[in-house]
Structures are given as structure tokens and as C-alpha cells.
Design an enzyme around this catalytic site. Structure first.
Site, PDB file in Angstrom:
ATOM      1  N   ASP A  67     -30.898  32.726  17.917  1.00  0.00           N
ATOM      2  CA  ASP A  67     -31.070  31.672  18.910  1.00  0.00           C
ATOM      3  C   ASP A  67     -30.194  30.465  18.622  1.00  0.00           C
ATOM      4  OD1 ASP A  67     -32.523  31.060  16.621  1.00  0.00           O
ATOM      5  OD2 ASP A  67     -34.473  31.242  17.580  1.00  0.00           O
ATOM      6  N   HIS A 138     -44.318  32.528  17.526  1.00  0.00           N
ATOM      7  CA  HIS A 138     -43.038  32.861  18.172  1.00  0.00           C
ATOM      8  C   HIS A 138     -42.108  33.600  17.208  1.00  0.00           C
ATOM      9  CE1 HIS A 138     -41.227  28.625  17.135  1.00  0.00           C
ATOM     10  NE2 HIS A 138     -40.824  29.493  16.236  1.00  0.00           N
TER      11      HIS A 138
HETATM   12  C1  F6R Z   1     -35.077  30.397  14.041  1.00  0.00           C
HETATM   13  C2  F6R Z   1     -36.152  31.118  14.691  1.00  0.00           C
HETATM   14  C3  F6R Z   1     -37.577  30.719  14.575  1.00  0.00           C
HETATM   15  C4  F6R Z   1     -38.019  30.469  13.138  1.00  0.00           C
HETATM   16  C5  F6R Z   1     -39.467  30.016  13.101  1.00  0.00           C
HETATM   17  C6  F6R Z   1     -39.939  29.671  11.701  1.00  0.00           C
HETATM   18  O1  F6R Z   1     -33.849  31.044  14.268  1.00  0.00           O
HETATM   19  O2  F6R Z   1     -35.842  32.033  15.351  1.00  0.00           O
HETATM   20  O3  F6R Z   1     -38.374  31.730  15.146  1.00  0.00           O
HETATM   21  O4  F6R Z   1     -37.864  31.641  12.377  1.00  0.00           O
HETATM   22  O5  F6R Z   1     -39.627  28.891  13.924  1.00  0.00           O
HETATM   23  O6  F6R Z   1     -39.281  28.511  11.276  1.00  0.00           O
HETATM   24  P1  F6R Z   1     -39.519  27.915   9.805  1.00  0.00           P
HETATM   25  O7  F6R Z   1     -38.949  28.887   8.862  1.00  0.00           O
HETATM   26  O8  F6R Z   1     -38.744  26.603   9.830  1.00  0.00           O
HETATM   27  O9  F6R Z   1     -40.985  27.735   9.662  1.00  0.00           O
END
Ligand code: F6R
Length: 243
Positions: A67, A138
Site C-alpha cells: 500500500d 486490517h
Molecule cells: C502497512 C500495512 C498495515 C500494517 C498494520 C500494522 O503496509 O499494510 O496493514 O501492517 O497497520 O502496522 P504496525 O506494524 O505499525 O502496527
């Protein structure tokens, strides 16, 4: 589905990094699906170390990030393009032309999303898709309500995602839209590796491992895939220990 639980976040990240090192040893031209977010930072640090030690080469590999924010200049420190360059691509031998991130600056984000989907279709399938998980379940930026059939598209970020990602923006101004690979695209990968650490992810993980798709928790779609490995630390796993 396989679930591995590690003592802490650093051990879990190291195991994910080793999984990628092993894949590239067996399949040097692998297509990697990559994610951003705080959880992935130690994975990329470990991959850079492994590369410096001569344990892994990315020279024949390609990558597709999940993304990108819409409207952020590529050089903005919080754009996913600049984040990936800074954490990984600038320190390894991957051909920059084979590192792909959706173009969040296209004047027509729908066109950019369709172009990204088409590029994955011609270069893929993705051999290993790396995923983090949001507190709301998500994956990529497929927020609750996303369809199992979703493909790369323009999405609006939910309030809790804006809040969670504020820390990456010095001025707190998180873009409200992003281009994300869809759930169907994610499920098209040969193998999926989810890394989730910390207590904040417990509830989303428990819902994702319930064994059926629940649109309120997009990561539960992973139950539809035959080769998913969950890499958790103790803190993230505790709600599912009995599962
Ligand atoms: C980022 C993405 C998101 C993150 C998720 C967890 O490319 O696709 O789905 O993997 O928001 O983010 P953190 O690791 O910051 O908790």
C-alpha cells in the site's frame, strides 16, 4: 495454518527475516510482497544485516509493497516508498526498478490502482506475502467491511488507523486515503507470513484465527488460504493460547 509463538518481538521478527533468507536461497528470483509499519522495522533491519554478512542476495528478486498513502510526495519521510528505501532497499542489492509501491501521486488514483494490479498479474504470483495486522484487523489498508473479492483500489482510512499511524507524521497530518492491494490479491500469494507483536494486536488476532471470514475483521480472510504462517510474540498470542 501454522502458528509460531516467540518470547518477544525481536525473536519473532528474526524468524520472519530467516524465512525470507531461506526463500531467497532456494528461489533467488522470488517475488516478495512487503508491508510497512512499526512491526516490520526489525525484520528489515535483520535482512540488511543478513545481506551485509553475505547470507542473502536480492539481486534477482522483485518486490511489491501492499500500500501507499495518496497525495504524499515520494520523498516525504512517512511515504511508504521513502520508508522502504530508508529501511531496506537502499541497503541491499535489489534492483530499484524491481521494487514496486503503488503510485499515490497519480492524478487518477483509480488508474494507478488498476496499473498496479496489472503489474502484479504480469510479474507475479507473489511467492511470499508479508503482512502486519491493524488493531482493527486490517491487512494492507483493507479496513473492516472490505470484500473478499477486493483488488487494488483507492480506500478511505478508518479513524483508528489514522490515529495509530499519526506517530509516523511529525505534524500528525496522516493522509486520509491510500491505495492498497485488495484481499483477493493478498490471497493470490503462494505463501503468506503474518507478523504481529504486542498486546494491542491480541483481539484482532483472536478474531482472525476463529476459522471463518468475518468482514469486520479483514485478516480473518486468511482462513481461506492454504499456506498462512502466523509469527507472534507472547504478548500478541496470549488471547489465543488455548486456540
Ligand atoms: C502497512 C500495512 C498495515 C500494517 C498494520 C500494522 O503496509 O499494510 O496493514 O501492517 O497497520 O502496522 P504496525 O506494524 O505499525 O502496527
Amino acid at each position: 495454518m501454522t502458528r509460531y509463538v516467540f518470547k518477544d518481538a525481536s525473536e519473532a521478527a528474526m524468524a520472519v527475516s530467516e524465512r525470507i533468507v531461506t526463500l531467497l536461497g532456494q528461489r533467488p528470483h522470488a517475488v516478495l510482497g512487503l508491508a510497512t509499519g512499526a512491526t516490520m522495522e526489525p525484520v528489515y533491519a535483520a535482512l540488511v544485516t543478513a545481506h551485509r554478512m553475505g547470507r542473502v542476495s536480492f539481486s534477482r528478486a522483485a518486490s511489491f509493497n501492499l500500500d501507499e498513502y495518496v497525495g504524499l510526495p515520494a520523498q516525504h519521510p512517512a511515504s511508504y516508498r521513502s520508508t522502504m528505501n530508508r529501511l531496506l532497499f537502499d541497503h541491499i542489492d535489489i534492483d530499484p526498478a524491481r521494487t514496486h509501491v503503488p503510485n499515490g501521486l497519480d492524478s487518477d488514483p483509480h488508474r494507478a490502482a488498476a496499473a498496479y494490479e496489472a503489474l502484479i498479474a504480469t510479474s507475479g504470483p507473489i511467492d511470499l506475502q508479508l503482512l502486519g495486522i491493524g488493531r482493527n484487523g486490517h491487512i494492507g489498508f483493507n479496513e473492516p467491511g472490505s470484500s473478499l473479492n477486493s483488488r487494488t483500489r483507492l480506500v478511505e482510512l478508518h479513524a483508528e488507523t489514522l490515529q495509530a499511524n499519526r506517530a509516523f507524521f511529525a505534524d500528525g497530518a496522516v493522509p486520509r486515503q491510500a491505495i492498497t492491494m485488495g484481499i483477493a490479491g493478498i490471497l493470490s500469494a503462494r505463501s503468506i507470513v503474518v507478523l504481529a507483536t504486542g498486546t494491542a494486536k491480541q483481539a484482532a488476532i483472536a478474531r482472525s484465527l476463529a476459522g471463518h471470514f468475518d468482514a469486520d475483521c479483514p485478516a480473518s480472510a486468511l482462513s481461506e488460504h492454504g499456506d498462512v504462517s502466523w509469527y507472534l510474540d507472547d504478548n500478541a498470542a496470549s488471547a489465543t493460547r488455548a486456540a
